[in-house]
Design a protein around this motif. Structure first.
Motif, short mmCIF file in Angstrom:
data_model
loop_
_atom_site.label_atom_id
_atom_site.label_comp_id
_atom_site.label_asym_id
_atom_site.label_seq_id
_atom_site.Cartn_x
_atom_site.Cartn_y
_atom_site.Cartn_z
N SER A 190 -17.42 -2.75 32.58
CA SER A 190 -16.64 -3.45 33.60
C SER A 190 -15.72 -2.46 34.25
O SER A 190 -15.71 -1.30 33.92
CB SER A 190 -15.87 -4.59 32.97
OG SER A 190 -14.97 -4.06 32.03
N GLU A 290 -13.15 -7.11 21.42
CA GLU A 290 -12.46 -6.90 22.70
C GLU A 290 -11.34 -5.90 22.47
O GLU A 290 -10.54 -6.04 21.56
CB GLU A 290 -11.91 -8.22 23.24
CG GLU A 290 -13.00 -9.26 23.48
CD GLU A 290 -12.46 -10.53 24.14
OE1 GLU A 290 -11.72 -10.41 25.13
OE2 GLU A 290 -12.78 -11.62 23.64
N ARG A 318 -9.65 -2.40 29.74
CA ARG A 318 -10.05 -3.41 28.77
C ARG A 318 -11.58 -3.45 28.73
O ARG A 318 -12.21 -3.41 29.78
CB ARG A 318 -9.59 -4.76 29.32
CG ARG A 318 -9.03 -5.70 28.32
CD ARG A 318 -8.53 -6.91 29.08
NE ARG A 318 -7.09 -6.98 28.91
CZ ARG A 318 -6.43 -8.11 28.74
NH1 ARG A 318 -7.05 -9.26 28.80
NH2 ARG A 318 -5.14 -8.09 28.55
N PHE A 319 -12.15 -3.47 27.56
CA PHE A 319 -13.61 -3.55 27.51
C PHE A 319 -14.06 -4.28 26.26
O PHE A 319 -13.31 -4.40 25.29
CB PHE A 319 -14.24 -2.15 27.57
CG PHE A 319 -13.86 -1.24 26.43
CD1 PHE A 319 -14.61 -1.20 25.26
CD2 PHE A 319 -12.73 -0.44 26.53
CE1 PHE A 319 -14.24 -0.36 24.22
CE2 PHE A 319 -12.35 0.40 25.48
CZ PHE A 319 -13.12 0.44 24.32
N ASN A 320 -15.28 -4.76 26.32
CA ASN A 320 -15.92 -5.42 25.19
C ASN A 320 -16.96 -4.46 24.59
O ASN A 320 -17.52 -3.63 25.29
CB ASN A 320 -16.63 -6.69 25.65
CG ASN A 320 -15.64 -7.79 26.00
OD1 ASN A 320 -14.44 -7.65 25.77
ND2 ASN A 320 -16.15 -8.89 26.55
C1 LIG Z 1 -15.16 -9.92 26.84
O1 LIG Z 1 -15.81 -11.06 26.32
C2 LIG Z 1 -15.02 -12.26 26.45
C3 LIG Z 1 -15.74 -13.36 25.69
O2 LIG Z 1 -17.07 -13.44 26.13
C4 LIG Z 1 -14.83 -12.57 27.93
O3 LIG Z 1 -14.02 -13.73 28.07
C5 LIG Z 1 -14.11 -11.40 28.57
O4 LIG Z 1 -13.99 -11.61 29.97
C6 LIG Z 1 -14.86 -10.10 28.32
N1 LIG Z 1 -14.01 -9.01 28.76
C7 LIG Z 1 -14.48 -8.00 29.49
C8 LIG Z 1 -13.50 -6.94 29.82
O5 LIG Z 1 -15.64 -7.92 29.85
#
Ligand SMILES: *[C@@H]1O[C@H](CO)[C@@H](O)[C@H](O)[C@H]1NC(C)=O
Ligand SMILES: *[C@@H]1O[C@H](CO)[C@@H](O)[C@H](O)[C@H]1NC(C)=O
Ligand SMILES: *[C@@H]1O[C@H](CO)[C@@H](O)[C@H](O)[C@H]1NC(C)=O
Ligand SMILES: *[C@@H]1O[C@H](CO)[C@@H](O)[C@H](O)[C@H]1NC(C)=O
Ligand SMILES: *[C@@H]1O[C@H](CO)[C@@H](O)[C@H](O)[C@H]1NC(C)=O
Length: 370
Positions: A190, A290, A318-320
């Protein structure tokens, strides 16, 4: 005292891990009781501050010589075992050949005997030969690919000793090469484009030529953990970042970079982990952790603890991430030329967990481009 010649003292290596309850902090995840005879292991090189030698995997080229980057028609990092003091790779035995070069051949006769495991460091064991460290010297026709020699080196003044951190198991869970690491293992991305991160991942190629078009990434030279459960302990410098939140317990990682001259106005932090390096451990709600990055008001040092962590200035990304890995790039305010800066990685949500080894080839972890 022969240990770690070429100025690479045991003290220098251990000082990376000095102070406080390091062993518990540095190696919580891949705790092993030792590496047995004939048990496979991979090697990560340790030479603090040397971009070409620190945090590399070893590659056994077609010639049988051993390199710190994909080279000599081989792009997959090597798995070794020790058998009766001999180092074995794919049923070939390690010899010290011309100029003391480490070379694998099918002959057991005349192979080098005297490989053994030394101190436990960051979840692995130092691999030594005759109780000495191995030495890396640049391959003649390139300046940035190094190959491996006995402690005597090959006479080149650019040779440096390095620690060989043996980690049980194979570095890759798949057969993918360092070069094919990019897109597939990047489920989450992202913010801005992750083109640079992918360029970095593709930087190593089998002929040793770099295809990196973007600015060269700068790797952290300090990685320190802070821990709410031991608020006054410092971790010293570690190799395996750990970040998690479990209820009220937080462990954060602070990455410190020495910044070169900054000429550009575009500066970025890149975070990339995948399954091509040493094992990663990522978890969270539904398997997705997260994470959040902050810039800090002053750099961390070996005295940094949870209690005295430099102040966070702002959230900068911020990242997942999942157990497959992730790739993320964020634009940041450029740090000043020749400054030392620190960024903190923290879990955003409960149960988020991240642990991996910072590596240069394959690229794993946080890098800065300026
Ligand atoms: C990470 O995952 C959560 C749960 O699916 C979502 O709400 C959030 O927007 C995601 N964050 C990013 C930075 O992609
Ligand atoms: C944080 O500290 C607690 C208590 O000392 C310890 O159990 C835990 O392993 C530490 N976490 C890390 C990552 O070292
Ligand atoms: C290596 O060190 C160990 C322990 O000090 C010693 O027993 C062994 O003989 C040494 N080996 C060599 C080849 O020097
Ligand atoms: C890596 O090596 C494999 C096997 O030799 C080869 O098929 C593949 O094309 C190589 N990848 C790159 C990018 O060099
Ligand atoms: C920290 O990040 C914020 C938000 O991007 C930025 O405004 C600030 O200049 C940064 N400070 C430093 C020292 O990097």
């Amino acid at each position: 005292m022969k240990l770690f010649s070429f100025g690479y003292s045991t003290y220098a290596l251990l000082s990376l891990l000095a102070c406080g309850p390091i062993s518990s902090l540095a190696a919580p995840l891949f705790k092993r009781s030792g590496i047995q005879d004939n048990q496979p292991f991979s090697v990560m090189t340790l030479r603090s501050g040397d971009l070409y030698v620190h945090f590399h995997s070893l590659y056994v080229g077609e010639s049988g010589n051993v390199y710190l980057d994909p080279y000599d028609h081989v792009n997959k990092s090597a798995v070794f075992s020790v058998s009766n003091g001999r180092l074995v790779h794919n049923n070939d035995y390690a010899h010290f050949g011309d100029n003391n070069a480490l070379v694998f051949t099918s002959k057991e006769d005349g192979s080098a005997q005297g490989f053994s495991f030394g101190e436990e460091v960051a979840g692995g064991y130092l691999l030594n030969y005759d109780n000495d460290s191995l030495v890396a010297c640049p391959v003649k026709d390139t300046s940035y690919v190094y190959s491996v020699y006995s402690a005597k080196g090959n006479g080149d003044s650019k040779c440096v000793g390095f620690g060989s951190l043996a980690l049980a198991g194979s570095p890759s869970s798949s057969s993918s090469s360092a070069s094919s690491a990019s897109a597939t293992a990047a489920p989450t991305s992202s913010g801005s484009s992750n083109a640079n991160a992918q360029e970095m991942v593709t930087a190593g190629s089998a002929d040793g030529k770099s295809s990196n078009k973007g600015p060269a990434p700068i790797f952290p030279n300090g990685i320190r953990l802070t821990n709410t459960s031991s608020p006054d302990s410092n971790s010293g410098n570690v190799y395996s970042p750990v970040v998690y939140q479990k209820g009220n317990d937080h462990v954060n990682t602070i990455f410190t970079f020495d910044v070169p001259q900054v000429t550009d106005k575009d500066c970025q932090l890149h975070f990339h982990i995948d399954k091509n390096g040493f094992p990663i451990h990522v978890d969270g709600s539904n398997g997705v952790g997260e994470f959040v990055l902050y810039n800090l008001s002053s750099p961390a040092n070996d005295g940094t603890t949870w209690a005295n962590t430099p102040n966070r200035i702002a959230e900068i990304g911020r990242f997942n991430c999942s157990s497959d890995g992730c790739s993320y790039t964020t634009d940041i305010t450029c740090p000043g030329s020749y400054k030392t800066v620190s960024y903190e990685l923290s879990a955003l949500t409960d149960k988020s967990y991240l642990e991996y080894f910072e590596e240069i080839n394959p690229v794993e972890g946080l890098q800065l481009t300026v």
